[in-house]
Design a protein around this motif. Structure first.
Motif, PDB file in Angstrom:
ATOM      1  N   GLN A  28       0.684  -1.438  -0.145  1.00  0.00           N
ATOM      2  CA  GLN A  28      -0.226  -0.250   0.202  1.00  0.00           C
ATOM      3  C   GLN A  28       0.554   1.199  -0.345  1.00  0.00           C
ATOM      4  O   GLN A  28       0.049   1.927  -0.790  1.00  0.00           O
ATOM      5  CB  GLN A  28      -0.963  -0.146   1.440  1.00  0.00           C
ATOM      6  CG  GLN A  28      -2.276   1.314   1.205  1.00  0.00           C
ATOM      7  CD  GLN A  28      -2.974   1.089   0.156  1.00  0.00           C
ATOM      8  OE1 GLN A  28      -3.955  -0.410  -0.139  1.00  0.00           O
ATOM      9  NE2 GLN A  28      -2.848   1.699  -0.676  1.00  0.00           N
ATOM     10  N   SER A  32       0.717   4.153  -2.876  1.00  0.00           N
ATOM     11  CA  SER A  32       0.340   5.429  -2.104  1.00  0.00           C
ATOM     12  C   SER A  32       1.240   6.797  -2.684  1.00  0.00           C
ATOM     13  O   SER A  32       1.151   7.153  -3.132  1.00  0.00           O
ATOM     14  CB  SER A  32       0.000   5.350  -1.019  1.00  0.00           C
ATOM     15  OG  SER A  32      -1.124   4.551  -0.773  1.00  0.00           O
ATOM     16  N   TYR A  42      -4.510   7.803 -11.014  1.00  0.00           N
ATOM     17  CA  TYR A  42      -4.644   6.027 -10.171  1.00  0.00           C
ATOM     18  C   TYR A  42      -3.538   5.409  -9.805  1.00  0.00           C
ATOM     19  O   TYR A  42      -2.609   5.770 -11.059  1.00  0.00           O
ATOM     20  CB  TYR A  42      -5.558   5.402 -11.161  1.00  0.00           C
ATOM     21  CG  TYR A  42      -6.983   5.820 -11.343  1.00  0.00           C
ATOM     22  CD1 TYR A  42      -8.052   5.779 -10.589  1.00  0.00           C
ATOM     23  CD2 TYR A  42      -7.604   6.315 -12.562  1.00  0.00           C
ATOM     24  CE1 TYR A  42      -8.789   6.319 -10.669  1.00  0.00           C
ATOM     25  CE2 TYR A  42      -8.293   6.636 -12.860  1.00  0.00           C
ATOM     26  CZ  TYR A  42      -9.561   6.618 -11.695  1.00  0.00           C
ATOM     27  OH  TYR A  42     -11.097   7.387 -11.267  1.00  0.00           O
ATOM     28  N   ASP A  60      -4.600   2.454  -5.349  1.00  0.00           N
ATOM     29  CA  ASP A  60      -4.658   3.743  -5.096  1.00  0.00           C
ATOM     30  C   ASP A  60      -5.856   5.289  -5.737  1.00  0.00           C
ATOM     31  O   ASP A  60      -5.221   5.046  -7.126  1.00  0.00           O
ATOM     32  CB  ASP A  60      -3.440   4.802  -4.058  1.00  0.00           C
ATOM     33  CG  ASP A  60      -3.714   5.590  -3.348  1.00  0.00           C
ATOM     34  OD1 ASP A  60      -4.712   5.657  -2.413  1.00  0.00           O
ATOM     35  OD2 ASP A  60      -2.630   6.969  -3.214  1.00  0.00           O
ATOM     36  N   THR A  63     -12.198   4.770  -4.973  1.00  0.00           N
ATOM     37  CA  THR A  63     -12.783   4.262  -3.716  1.00  0.00           C
ATOM     38  C   THR A  63     -12.901   2.577  -2.952  1.00  0.00           C
ATOM     39  O   THR A  63     -13.050   2.445  -4.403  1.00  0.00           O
ATOM     40  CB  THR A  63     -14.232   4.957  -3.462  1.00  0.00           C
ATOM     41  OG1 THR A  63     -15.305   4.603  -5.019  1.00  0.00           O
ATOM     42  CG2 THR A  63     -14.194   6.297  -3.583  1.00  0.00           C
ATOM     43  N   ASP A  64     -13.771   2.462  -1.761  1.00  0.00           N
ATOM     44  CA  ASP A  64     -13.835   1.495  -1.302  1.00  0.00           C
ATOM     45  C   ASP A  64     -15.147   0.568  -2.676  1.00  0.00           C
ATOM     46  O   ASP A  64     -15.666  -0.526  -2.826  1.00  0.00           O
ATOM     47  CB  ASP A  64     -14.705   1.445   0.083  1.00  0.00           C
ATOM     48  CG  ASP A  64     -13.294   1.338   1.036  1.00  0.00           C
ATOM     49  OD1 ASP A  64     -12.280   1.004   0.584  1.00  0.00           O
ATOM     50  OD2 ASP A  64     -13.299   1.654   2.305  1.00  0.00           O
ATOM     51  N   GLU A  65     -15.713   1.360  -2.479  1.00  0.00           N
ATOM     52  CA  GLU A  65     -17.304   1.522  -2.938  1.00  0.00           C
ATOM     53  C   GLU A  65     -17.128   1.572  -4.654  1.00  0.00           C
ATOM     54  O   GLU A  65     -17.376   0.394  -5.239  1.00  0.00           O
ATOM     55  CB  GLU A  65     -18.369   2.945  -2.988  1.00  0.00           C
ATOM     56  CG  GLU A  65     -18.921   3.216  -1.161  1.00  0.00           C
ATOM     57  CD  GLU A  65     -17.917   4.204  -0.257  1.00  0.00           C
ATOM     58  OE1 GLU A  65     -16.779   3.933  -1.261  1.00  0.00           O
ATOM     59  OE2 GLU A  65     -18.580   3.826   0.566  1.00  0.00           O
ATOM     60  N   GLN A  66     -16.147   1.905  -5.470  1.00  0.00           N
ATOM     61  CA  GLN A  66     -15.726   1.273  -6.766  1.00  0.00           C
ATOM     62  C   GLN A  66     -15.169   0.330  -6.545  1.00  0.00           C
ATOM     63  O   GLN A  66     -15.475  -0.695  -7.424  1.00  0.00           O
ATOM     64  CB  GLN A  66     -14.949   2.575  -7.025  1.00  0.00           C
ATOM     65  CG  GLN A  66     -15.575   4.282  -7.701  1.00  0.00           C
ATOM     66  CD  GLN A  66     -14.325   5.024  -8.033  1.00  0.00           C
ATOM     67  OE1 GLN A  66     -13.729   5.355  -7.593  1.00  0.00           O
ATOM     68  NE2 GLN A  66     -14.664   5.616  -9.397  1.00  0.00           N
ATOM     69  N   TRP A  67     -14.092   0.042  -5.704  1.00  0.00           N
ATOM     70  CA  TRP A  67     -13.803  -0.745  -5.878  1.00  0.00           C
ATOM     71  C   TRP A  67     -14.211  -2.370  -5.268  1.00  0.00           C
ATOM     72  O   TRP A  67     -14.691  -3.207  -6.459  1.00  0.00           O
ATOM     73  CB  TRP A  67     -12.131  -1.389  -4.843  1.00  0.00           C
ATOM     74  CG  TRP A  67     -11.486  -1.651  -5.080  1.00  0.00           C
ATOM     75  CD1 TRP A  67     -10.888  -3.133  -3.865  1.00  0.00           C
ATOM     76  CD2 TRP A  67     -10.550  -2.938  -5.616  1.00  0.00           C
ATOM     77  NE1 TRP A  67     -10.508  -4.036  -3.414  1.00  0.00           N
ATOM     78  CE2 TRP A  67     -10.124  -3.391  -5.316  1.00  0.00           C
ATOM     79  CE3 TRP A  67     -10.290  -2.434  -6.644  1.00  0.00           C
ATOM     80  CZ2 TRP A  67      -8.974  -4.874  -5.760  1.00  0.00           C
ATOM     81  CZ3 TRP A  67      -9.281  -3.082  -7.642  1.00  0.00           C
ATOM     82  CH2 TRP A  67      -8.804  -4.463  -7.215  1.00  0.00           C
ATOM     83  N   LYS A  68     -15.166  -1.950  -5.007  1.00  0.00           N
ATOM     84  CA  LYS A  68     -16.129  -3.049  -4.535  1.00  0.00           C
ATOM     85  C   LYS A  68     -17.142  -3.784  -5.938  1.00  0.00           C
ATOM     86  O   LYS A  68     -17.756  -4.270  -6.749  1.00  0.00           O
ATOM     87  CB  LYS A  68     -17.619  -2.962  -3.504  1.00  0.00           C
ATOM     88  CG  LYS A  68     -16.332  -3.722  -2.458  1.00  0.00           C
ATOM     89  CD  LYS A  68     -17.953  -2.225  -0.588  1.00  0.00           C
ATOM     90  CE  LYS A  68     -16.701  -2.625   0.536  1.00  0.00           C
ATOM     91  NZ  LYS A  68     -17.837  -2.088   1.659  1.00  0.00           N
ATOM     92  N   SER A  69     -17.578  -2.322  -6.521  1.00  0.00           N
ATOM     93  CA  SER A  69     -18.464  -2.689  -7.883  1.00  0.00           C
ATOM     94  C   SER A  69     -17.701  -3.458  -9.235  1.00  0.00           C
ATOM     95  O   SER A  69     -17.829  -3.238  -9.942  1.00  0.00           O
ATOM     96  CB  SER A  69     -19.012  -1.347  -8.435  1.00  0.00           C
ATOM     97  OG  SER A  69     -19.968  -0.498  -6.824  1.00  0.00           O
TER      98      SER A  69
END
Length: 405
Positions: A28, A32, A42, A60, A63-69
């Motif tokens: 990570q 970053s 990105y 990096d 977002t968490d939401e994007q990553w899950k989607s």
């Protein structure tokens, strides 16, 4: 030629990487640092497995939401495969125009300009590091990104069609900086892998030792239990009073055996720190001890609670367990307080009791350790500082400080 500002930024990124002990934390930090260093929208780093996929994939700028989607991890194909198999950098004006480009999931961010670099240790490729969408820094008086470059990119992504208007791209200097960063990233990643392997071997050795200790201690108590039970059986009819004493001894031996088993289980099966976190784990354990013992056992967390490196959290938990065990089993304490304090400089654990206390020097000379050697080893393993303050009749205070990241 690299500018001094670029070298200074790389130096700062290298220092940040080398502060980490866990592989995931190193990955990570690499991602970053690379994204910040080259001012990209990105960044990602994939560590390949042996089955055509990735054992770990860290991003990096998403977002968490994007990553899950986005869905499942990518496979080793296209440009990622080229970096892994050919171990060659990839600098592209628009990744979508490359013949190896195979598309991405619907929820994936729209990527255009692309810079990829293999992370290699000699001939072994450890991972593929890549950046996308170089941010433009407009000259004085130039149009703001909100109305120019970034707006065009956003409209293109929303429309899912034409390439965005380009005003900047990754440069030769960017590639040199990323190559330098990747070389040091390989060293940091290798060191972290060796550290984790060393920990695994240490834990395996500890488990073997605990198993031997468990067998010796509990087997001896069970043997004593059998002999005492046989004696009680023989005495029941002719000497009930002595038989009653033997039964009391059986009860004591059974309690000791149970305590040995409980201690071994705690060592062999540490609390699920990943799921519950250190604060919740310590709170639960102190609550259990408070109910199980006549002593009052309390816990307080101070400061802004945050996740610490896994090795530090385990060390803090183990030292707390050892100190609590000493206070409740050896010191006959009536009150024990556990305090965990978070600060920018790290964290501090404090376990204080009002028990009978002891002379640390006398304990060492007598060959009794009360777990002090184990606690010091755990502190040393995470670059922490352990202090033990005690004297006969005045209780004991055990403190462990661990450094910040």
């Amino acid at each position: 030629m690299l500018r001094s500002s670029g070298l200074a930024a790389v130096s700062a990124a290298i220092l940040s990487m080398n502060r980490q002990l866990e592989v995931r934390d190193v990955l990570q930090t690499i991602v970053s640092s690379a994204r910040e260093l080259l001012d990209a929208e990105y960044a990602a780093l994939g560590v390949p497995d042996d089955h055509g996929g990735f054992a770990q994939f860290v991003v990096d700028g998403v977002t968490d939401e994007q990553w899950k989607s986005i869905g499942p991890l990518p496979r080793q194909h296209g440009i990622l495969a080229a970096m892994l198999q050919e171990a060659t950098p990839q600098r592209l004006a628009d990744v979508r125009n490359d013949t190896r480009f195979g598309g991405w999931p619907r929820a994936h961010p729209e990527l255009a300009d692309f810079l990829g670099m293999p992370v290699a240790d000699g001939e072994e490729v450890l991972g593929a590091l890549f950046l996308a969408n170089k941010r433009c820094t407009p000259a004085a008086g130039a149009e703001s990104p909100a109305h120019g470059q970034e707006a065009d990119r956003g409209e293109s992504a929303a429309g899912g069609g034409a390439a965005p208007v380009r005003g900047c791209a990754f440069t030769e200097e960017d590639e040199q900086l990323l190559r330098l960063l990747a070389q040091h990233a390989a060293i940091a990643l290798t060191n972290a892998s060796l550290y984790e392997r060393s920990r695994e071997l240490t834990i395996a050795g500890e488990r073997a030792r605990i198993g031997t200790d468990l067998h010796d201690a509990v087997a001896q108590k069970l043997f004593s239990l059998r002999l005492t039970a046989q004696a009680a059986t023989a005495l029941v009819d002719r000497d009930p009073a002595r038989a009653k004493n033997e039964l009391h001894e059986i009860d004591r031996l059974a309690a000791d055996a149970s305590e040995e088993l409980r201690a071994a289980v705690v060592e062999l099966r540490p609390a699920a720190l990943d799921e519950d976190g250190l604060v919740a784990t310590l709170r639960t354990q102190t609550q259990v001890l408070d109910r199980a013992h006549s002593a009052e056992v309390g816990f307080v967390a101070e400061g802004t609670v945050r996740a610490l490196p896994a090795a530090q959290e385990e060390a803090l938990l183990r030292v707390a367990q050892e100190a609590l065990h000493n206070a409740l089993r050896h010191a006959s304490a009536s009150r024990v307080g556990v305090t965990l304090t978070y600060a920018a400089a790290g964290a501090r654990l404090r376990v204080a009791d009002d028990g009978r206390g002891f002379d640390p020097q006398a304990v060492r000379r007598a060959g009794r350790h009360l777990g002090l050697v184990s606690m010091r080893d755990r502190a040393s393993g995470v670059r922490g500082t352990l202090t033990v303050d005690s004297e006969p009749g005045k209780g004991a205070v055990v403190e462990l400080e661990v450094p910040g990241g």
